[in-house]
Write a protein that holds these residues in place. Structure first.
Motif, mmCIF file in Angstrom:
data_model
loop_
_atom_site.group_PDB
_atom_site.id
_atom_site.type_symbol
_atom_site.label_atom_id
_atom_site.label_comp_id
_atom_site.label_asym_id
_atom_site.label_seq_id
_atom_site.Cartn_x
_atom_site.Cartn_y
_atom_site.Cartn_z
ATOM 1 N N GLN A 125 48.514 38.429 34.888
ATOM 2 C CA GLN A 125 49.340 39.268 34.014
ATOM 3 C C GLN A 125 49.261 38.798 32.566
ATOM 4 N N ASN A 126 49.299 37.472 32.365
ATOM 5 C CA ASN A 126 49.223 36.932 31.010
ATOM 6 C C ASN A 126 47.873 37.231 30.366
ATOM 7 N N ILE A 127 46.803 37.056 31.161
ATOM 8 C CA ILE A 127 45.466 37.342 30.624
ATOM 9 C C ILE A 127 45.352 38.807 30.243
ATOM 10 N N SER A 128 45.829 39.680 31.128
ATOM 11 C CA SER A 128 45.792 41.116 30.846
ATOM 12 C C SER A 128 46.550 41.442 29.571
ATOM 13 N N HIS A 129 47.725 40.833 29.410
ATOM 14 C CA HIS A 129 48.535 41.085 28.216
ATOM 15 C C HIS A 129 47.834 40.586 26.958
ATOM 16 N N GLU A 130 47.243 39.388 27.041
ATOM 17 C CA GLU A 130 46.585 38.814 25.874
ATOM 18 C C GLU A 130 45.337 39.602 25.481
#
Length: 306
Positions: A88-93
């Motif tokens: 989720q964090n990678i997708s957001h970044e």
């Protein structure tokens, strides 16, 4: 010849008689019977004890196996949760630079009459976001290599002193722009068995972090001392520092104290996570604390050989 026998429980019959004045055949026969009974009782008690111990061993084995299964399930659930959060964090970044690049390029394409100066500004912003996207992908790749392919990393003779000197030269323009000073106090020829790329990442990320967040006019100090099996390094600054509640979390992936400022400076939120993992991979440990004169002090160890 009167004989006195005192028999209580069956298990005490072997020791519960006394002869007052000799023996006769009846007493001998009774004595033999008692001894045979005691013999049978001893075997029965032994078998019973063995059965109890075997039963307890089986119960303990079953309990231990269930506990292992429970711990394995909990660990698997925890790992899955960490993976989900990381995804989720990678997708957001990734969304932020990609959306910016699309927005700038679409604006240019939709306005063929855009003057050259405005067009140049949009292209520069697109290039900056592309650089940020590249840095993010590189950091993700570095962490993945350490997480899932550490055994494939090549360990070789690495000159730490030379690497740090190169980084100081590479960052000289950024340091001068912020009116900062870097004091490289490392002795010459600090040699370890390590991965040169990861050793570079450790010091480059820590120095970049100090340059970006310590503040203008501050000093970055780099020191080292030998230990019994390697080297202890200390990289500190006398800048603004951070609040104590953030210290325990700054090595987490994508953790940012000031998200807006971090992104504006090109930070990926993975730099200090890379530092910690690379130090651990080289058999060391790392801590962070407020520096004596303000700012932060990172202290970490690297072993001469792994």
């Amino acid at each position: 010849m009167p004989v006195s026998l005192s028999v209580g429980r069956d298990s005490d019959m072997c020791l519960s008689y006394e002869e007052t004045d000799g023996r006769n055949e009846d007493v001998d026969e009774r004595d033999g019977g008692i001894r045979r009974l005691c013999h049978h009782l001893d075997w029965h008690l032994l078998l019973f004890s063995l059965a109890v111990m075997v039963g307890l061993a089986l119960l303990l084995h079953r309990y231990a196996r269930r506990m292992d299964e429970r711990i394995s399930r909990e660990q698997a659930e925890k790992e899955n949760q960490v993976r989900r959060e990381l995804t989720q964090n990678i997708s957001h970044e990734l969304k932020t630079p990609v959306a910016s690049i699309l927005g700038y390029t679409e604006t240019i394409l939709d306005d063929p009459q855009m003057n050259s100066e405005t067009q140049r500004q949009f292209i520069q912003r697109t290039h900056a976001q592309a650089q940020r996207l590249t840095a993010l992908l590189q950091d993700i790749s570095t962490l993945n290599r350490m997480d899932y392919a550490a055994h494939q990393l090549k360990m070789e003779r690495t000159d730490v002193s030379e690497i740090v000197s190169d980084i100081v030269e590479e960052t000289a323009i950024a340091v001068e722009k912020r009116h900062m000073t870097v004091h490289n106090g490392l002795p010459e020829d600090i040699i370890i068995q390590g991965n040169p790329s990861l050793i570079y990442s450790i010091f480059r990320n820590l120095i970049d972090n100090a340059i970006n967040y310590a503040g203008e006019g501050t000093t970055i100090d780099i020191q080292a001392e030998p230990t019994s099996d390697g080297w202890r390094f200390r990289l500190s600054d006398n800048g603004v520092g951070i609040a104590p509640e953030h210290l325990s979390r700054i090595f987490e992936r994508f953790y940012r104290i000031d998200k807006g400022r971090s992104r504006s400076l090109g930070g990926t939120g993975l730099g200090l996570a890379i530092v910690k993992n690379a130090v651990l991979l080289h058999g060391g440990s790392i801590t962070v604390r407020p520096a004596d004169k303000g700012g932060l002090a990172f202290e970490f160890t690297l072993r001469k050989s792994i």
